[in-house]
Design a protein around this motif. Structure first.
Motif, PDB file in Angstrom:
ATOM      1  N   TRP A   1       0.818  -1.215   0.000  1.00  0.00           N
ATOM      2  CA  TRP A   1       0.000   0.000   0.000  1.00  0.00           C
ATOM      3  C   TRP A   1       0.849   1.261   0.000  1.00  0.00           C
TER       4      TRP A   1
ATOM      5  N   ASN B   1      -8.226   1.823  -3.774  1.00  0.00           N
ATOM      6  CA  ASN B   1      -7.302   1.214  -2.822  1.00  0.00           C
ATOM      7  C   ASN B   1      -7.895   0.038  -2.059  1.00  0.00           C
TER       8      ASN B   1
ATOM      9  N   GLY C   1      -4.626  -1.775  -2.063  1.00  0.00           N
ATOM     10  CA  GLY C   1      -4.002  -1.597  -0.760  1.00  0.00           C
ATOM     11  C   GLY C   1      -3.452  -2.849  -0.133  1.00  0.00           C
TER      12      GLY C   1
END
Length: 366
Positions: A227, A280, A284
């Motif tokens: 991430w 994300n 992530g």
């Protein structure tokens, strides 16, 4: 040690990402909770927040950009993110070395022999007037002094790594087109970036670990690294390990988490959600199996917009001639198709330029 299966991790991720139910929180608080939204495609964060927040008004996000409460800048993974201003100021110095190395990874040959500190000082001198400039304009201003690297390598190193910049509005405003015009971060916000931590301590790294786990946990150290793009966080994890709880996934990896963070029952129903490009919630993690099948993993880095059905990537979506087009990646049940169509219609209305019912949803069997 408790083992969390894929479905348990999925529901935890949806809860942390505000995708299990629409959150009733201010837009700025949502941006901060999510540790920013990936935003190289300027309009995508609006869809990301629409999918997460109750009664999301895109004008509010535009106003936050104009008022400089949120900014667009290069940060995690050297990608453009939309972040709370306070977070950028706190986190930017911790990302400096990573940003340099990532640009060098692309342009090492072109930048061979260039003193990066000298280049940064020259770039700051050019930008001292605080006039917004494109990457090409800044590179051209220094090309006589450094002709060999070429404008692309110079510009990328200056804008993405050496000089903390923001992309000035109208770039990133709702339904507004605008080229990338860069201004120094500190002058735009009227505040200086927090300096690096002294004496080898890493309170910023420790805060990043906590914030990441709040938005993405339970997660492995490899997920945190994927991430952030930062390689130097093991010490930060070790420093706060006693605050954390540990689990295992089905592969045997250790997962860390905040003790009081939500970990819903795996049987909790998950509503249909439409996610924007490069969200994300997918990017992530190093191991994205909690939300997307390995067969479709490349969609997450190819910029595909995806639809979550029962919490997993089950379709892609595009907008063509005012119509939201949904292409399933698996066969939908009748109930799935109805739920996707209803949520797609809501998205179509959000994206529409008027209040008419002219936008329809088209699904095709996958």
């Amino acid at each position: 040690m408790t083992v969390l299966d894929t479905r348990a991790l999925n529901r935890a991720t949806l809860a942390r990402q505000l995708l299990l139910e629409h959150a009733d929180v201010p837009v700025l608080d949502a941006v901060a909770h999510l540790c920013g939204l990936q935003a190289q495609e300027p309009q995508e964060p609006f869809v990301g927040l629409w999918s997460r927040l109750r009664a999301f008004d895109p004008a509010v996000l535009s106003d936050l950009l104009i008022r400089r409460n949120v900014v667009r800048t290069h940060l995690m993974r050297r990608t453009v993110h939309l972040l709370a201003a306070d977070d950028v100021l706190a986190w930017r110095a911790r990302h400096d070395a990573m940003l340099r190395q990532r640009v060098l990874g692309t342009y090492r040959r072109e930048l061979d022999g260039v003193d990066l500190d000298e280049l940064a000082a020259a770039g700051r001198a050019v930008m001292a007037d605080n006039e917004p400039r494109s990457m090409a304009e800044l590179a051209r201003a220094l090309a006589d002094r450094w002709p060999a690297p070429g404008p692309r390598a110079l510009g990328e190193m200056l804008i993405a790594a050496l000089i903390p910049m923001v992309q000035q509005p109208p770039r990133g405003l709702w339904r507004t087109r605008g080229g990338v015009r860069n201004v120094p971060l500190s002058s735009w916000l009227g505040r200086e970036i927090d300096p690096p931590s002294p004496n080898g301590s890493d309170p910023v790294g420790e805060a990043l670990v906590r914030r990441y786990l709040a938005a993405f946990g339970p997660a492995a150290s490899a997920d945190l690294r994927a991430w952030s793009g930062l390689a130097g966080l093991p010490a930060a994890v070790a420093a706060i390990r006693e605050e954390l709880v540990s689990f295992r996934d089905e592969r045997g990896r250790e997962l860390l988490d905040l003790p009081d963070a939500p970990r819903p029952d795996p049987d909790t129903p998950a509503p249909v959600r439409f996610l924007p490009a490069f969200d994300n919630a997918l990017l992530g993690y190093h191991d994205r199996g909690r939300i997307i099948d390995d067969a479709h993993r490349n969609l997450s880095v190819a910029g595909a917009r995806v639809v979550l059905v029962d919490g997993r990537v089950s379709a892609t979506w595009t907008v063509e001639a005012g119509t939201v087009m949904v292409t399933p990646l698996r066969l939908f049940s009748r109930a799935d198709r109805t739920a996707v169509a209803e949520q797609g219609q809501a998205l179509a209305s959000f994206l529409s330029d008027d209040d008419s019912d002219r936008v329809r949803i088209v699904t095709s069997a996958g």
